[in-house]
Design an enzyme around this catalytic site. Structure first.
Site, PDB file in Angstrom:
ATOM      1  N   ARG A  87       2.663  -9.074  13.273  1.00  0.00           N
ATOM      2  CA  ARG A  87       2.043  -7.955  12.647  1.00  0.00           C
ATOM      3  C   ARG A  87       0.905  -8.226  11.973  1.00  0.00           C
ATOM      4  O   ARG A  87      -0.266  -7.570  11.762  1.00  0.00           O
ATOM      5  CB  ARG A  87       3.024  -7.051  11.785  1.00  0.00           C
ATOM      6  CG  ARG A  87       3.747  -6.219  12.578  1.00  0.00           C
ATOM      7  CD  ARG A  87       5.231  -5.649  11.698  1.00  0.00           C
ATOM      8  NE  ARG A  87       4.782  -4.764  10.770  1.00  0.00           N
ATOM      9  CZ  ARG A  87       5.654  -4.650   9.781  1.00  0.00           C
ATOM     10  NH1 ARG A  87       6.878  -5.448   9.621  1.00  0.00           N
ATOM     11  NH2 ARG A  87       5.326  -3.737   8.695  1.00  0.00           N
TER      12      ARG A  87
ATOM     13  N   ARG B 139      -6.213   2.416  11.473  1.00  0.00           N
ATOM     14  CA  ARG B 139      -5.876   1.104  11.606  1.00  0.00           C
ATOM     15  C   ARG B 139      -6.625   0.129  12.428  1.00  0.00           C
ATOM     16  O   ARG B 139      -6.473  -0.915  12.868  1.00  0.00           O
ATOM     17  CB  ARG B 139      -4.276   0.756  11.998  1.00  0.00           C
ATOM     18  CG  ARG B 139      -3.435   0.148  10.903  1.00  0.00           C
ATOM     19  CD  ARG B 139      -1.917   0.417  11.411  1.00  0.00           C
ATOM     20  NE  ARG B 139      -0.980  -0.486  10.790  1.00  0.00           N
ATOM     21  CZ  ARG B 139       0.003  -0.195   9.984  1.00  0.00           C
ATOM     22  NH1 ARG B 139      -0.136   1.145   9.573  1.00  0.00           N
ATOM     23  NH2 ARG B 139       0.835  -0.747   9.489  1.00  0.00           N
TER      24      ARG B 139
ATOM     25  N   ARG C  26      14.373  -3.298   7.826  1.00  0.00           N
ATOM     26  CA  ARG C  26      13.535  -2.766   8.999  1.00  0.00           C
ATOM     27  C   ARG C  26      13.577  -3.493  10.100  1.00  0.00           C
ATOM     28  O   ARG C  26      13.214  -4.686  10.208  1.00  0.00           O
ATOM     29  CB  ARG C  26      12.060  -2.248   8.618  1.00  0.00           C
ATOM     30  CG  ARG C  26      11.794  -0.948   8.241  1.00  0.00           C
ATOM     31  CD  ARG C  26      10.509  -0.504   7.649  1.00  0.00           C
ATOM     32  NE  ARG C  26       9.532  -1.222   8.529  1.00  0.00           N
ATOM     33  CZ  ARG C  26       8.192  -0.886   8.212  1.00  0.00           C
ATOM     34  NH1 ARG C  26       7.661  -0.331   7.018  1.00  0.00           N
ATOM     35  NH2 ARG C  26       7.185  -1.257   8.787  1.00  0.00           N
TER      36      ARG C  26
ATOM     37  N   LYS D 230       0.760  -1.307  -0.117  1.00  0.00           N
ATOM     38  CA  LYS D 230       0.062   0.112   0.018  1.00  0.00           C
ATOM     39  C   LYS D 230       0.691   1.191  -0.068  1.00  0.00           C
ATOM     40  O   LYS D 230       0.495   2.331  -0.786  1.00  0.00           O
ATOM     41  CB  LYS D 230      -1.144   0.016   1.059  1.00  0.00           C
ATOM     42  CG  LYS D 230      -0.244  -0.139   2.559  1.00  0.00           C
ATOM     43  CD  LYS D 230      -1.585  -0.293   3.535  1.00  0.00           C
ATOM     44  CE  LYS D 230      -1.125  -0.296   4.941  1.00  0.00           C
ATOM     45  NZ  LYS D 230       0.164  -1.249   5.302  1.00  0.00           N
TER      46      LYS D 230
ATOM     47  N   ARG E 290      12.080  -7.041   1.550  1.00  0.00           N
ATOM     48  CA  ARG E 290      12.063  -5.592   1.851  1.00  0.00           C
ATOM     49  C   ARG E 290      13.280  -4.867   2.332  1.00  0.00           C
ATOM     50  O   ARG E 290      13.955  -5.631   3.110  1.00  0.00           O
ATOM     51  CB  ARG E 290      10.984  -5.104   2.898  1.00  0.00           C
ATOM     52  CG  ARG E 290       9.513  -5.348   2.424  1.00  0.00           C
ATOM     53  CD  ARG E 290       8.494  -4.325   2.793  1.00  0.00           C
ATOM     54  NE  ARG E 290       8.118  -4.088   4.287  1.00  0.00           N
ATOM     55  CZ  ARG E 290       7.172  -3.452   4.730  1.00  0.00           C
ATOM     56  NH1 ARG E 290       6.304  -2.777   3.786  1.00  0.00           N
ATOM     57  NH2 ARG E 290       7.206  -3.238   5.886  1.00  0.00           N
TER      58      ARG E 290
HETATM   59  P1  ADP Z   1       3.304  -1.643   7.561  1.00  0.00           P
HETATM   60  O1  ADP Z   1       2.065  -1.310   6.906  1.00  0.00           O
HETATM   61  O2  ADP Z   1       4.280  -2.275   6.618  1.00  0.00           O
HETATM   62  O3  ADP Z   1       3.089  -2.578   8.473  1.00  0.00           O
HETATM   63  P2  ADP Z   1       3.833   0.890   8.561  1.00  0.00           P
HETATM   64  O4  ADP Z   1       5.187   1.638   8.275  1.00  0.00           O
HETATM   65  O5  ADP Z   1       2.727   1.570   8.111  1.00  0.00           O
HETATM   66  O6  ADP Z   1       4.234  -0.599   8.131  1.00  0.00           O
HETATM   67  O7  ADP Z   1       3.746   0.747  10.054  1.00  0.00           O
HETATM   68  C1  ADP Z   1       4.963   0.422  10.936  1.00  0.00           C
HETATM   69  C2  ADP Z   1       4.364   0.345  12.404  1.00  0.00           C
HETATM   70  O8  ADP Z   1       4.162   1.952  12.624  1.00  0.00           O
HETATM   71  C3  ADP Z   1       3.239  -0.282  12.639  1.00  0.00           C
HETATM   72  O9  ADP Z   1       3.602  -1.670  13.014  1.00  0.00           O
HETATM   73  C4  ADP Z   1       2.708  -0.020  14.076  1.00  0.00           C
HETATM   74  O10 ADP Z   1       3.515  -0.008  15.123  1.00  0.00           O
HETATM   75  C5  ADP Z   1       2.884   1.703  13.758  1.00  0.00           C
HETATM   76  N1  ADP Z   1       1.712   2.447  13.064  1.00  0.00           N
HETATM   77  C6  ADP Z   1       1.980   2.801  11.785  1.00  0.00           C
HETATM   78  N2  ADP Z   1       0.437   3.337  11.573  1.00  0.00           N
HETATM   79  C7  ADP Z   1      -0.109   3.099  12.666  1.00  0.00           C
HETATM   80  C8  ADP Z   1      -1.435   3.303  12.967  1.00  0.00           C
HETATM   81  N3  ADP Z   1      -2.396   4.028  12.225  1.00  0.00           N
HETATM   82  N4  ADP Z   1      -1.838   2.978  14.454  1.00  0.00           N
HETATM   83  C9  ADP Z   1      -1.132   2.357  15.265  1.00  0.00           C
HETATM   84  N5  ADP Z   1       0.084   2.015  14.952  1.00  0.00           N
HETATM   85  C10 ADP Z   1       0.748   2.287  13.767  1.00  0.00           C
END
Ligand code: ADP
Ligand code: ZN
Length: 214
Positions: free
Chosen positions: A167, A88, A156, A13, A123
């Site tokens: 996750r 989320r 990462r 995404k 990744r």
């Molecule tokens: P991915 O979509 O690959 O899991 P992101 O970069 O979107 O990675 O998010 C990495 C981390 O940041 C998540 O695992 C979470 O810990 C935190 N995070 C990001 N967006 C949110 C959100 N909307 N609510 C809660 N935690 C978030």
């Protein structure tokens, strides 16, 4: 257009959000990137968030809601924006509704768990400018260094296999219910993630094109 991208971690995404951002000249806002930047800069928020992200857990709702409120109030969001990784949770979606900003379209990128686990191992990110790559789907020019700034690419912290499974579990339990939340508003469109990045992009752009004519 105001667009939300949903999808499991590693579904692609973020990549789609960036492509759409360039094409339509609207900002792509990634809560994950904002949080990683804060961790890198050791801000108070970053230090508090790190234990959650490293463990594959969600950062508390009030923190990310605060981040998004602030970001969406900036001028460059007036003509549209893309949310990548927010909301989320259902409370985050409700908070977004309460901000009174009508969302035009919610795109969920669909990828099976097996494929997610396979993809995650490829990744790579740039520790300097945060550009993202994939060894198979989106390699950097020389495969080792960032094509934008030349820094050596890294993996990462939360892309380690055991954290990826955590996750994915959080995604199914907490984030996937948002598909029902947005289905009931008629805004949800599913896009099947394809083997080739360009094929997923074509499907994404078609969905956006159709929605923009409504
Ligand atoms: P991915 O979509 O690959 O899991 P992101 O970069 O979107 O990675 O998010 C990495 C981390 O940041 C998540 O695992 C979470 O810990 C935190 N995070 C990001 N967006 C949110 C959100 N909307 N609510 C809660 N935690 C978030
Ligand atoms: Zn870079």
């Amino acid at each position: 257009m105001k667009i939300i991208f949903l999808g499991a971690p590693g579904a692609g995404k973020g990549t789609q959000a960036e492509i759409v951002s360039e094409k339509y000249s609207i900002p792509a806002i990634s809560t994950g990137s904002i949080i990683r930047e804060a961790i890198k800069n050791k801000t108070e928020m970053g230090l508090a968030a790190q234990a959650y992200t490293d463990g594959g857990k969600l950062v508390p709702d009030e923190v990310v809601i605060g981040i998004i409120k602030e970001r969406l109030s900036e001028d460059d969001c007036k003509n549209g924006f893309i949310l990548d990784g927010f909301p989320r949770t259902v409370p985050q979606a409700e908070a977004l509704d309460k901000m009174g900003i009508p969302i035009d379209l919610v795109i969920s990128i669909e990828v099976s768990d097996d494929d997610i686990v396979k993809r995650m191992s490829g990744r790579r990110v740039c520790p300097n400018c945060s550009a993202s790559y994939h060894t198979l789907y989106k390699p950097s020019e020389d495969g080792v260094h960032c094509s934008k700034c030349g820094a050596e690419l890294s993996i990462r912290n939360d892309d380690r296999p055991e954290v990826v499974l955590q996750r994915l579990e959080v995604y199914h339990e907490t984030t996937e219910p948002l598909k029902d939340y947005y289905k009931s508003t008629g805004k949800l469109q599913l896009v099947e993630g394809q083997e080739e990045l360009a094929d997923t992009t074509a499907l994404t752009l078609a969905v956006i094109d159709k929605a923009s004519k409504n």
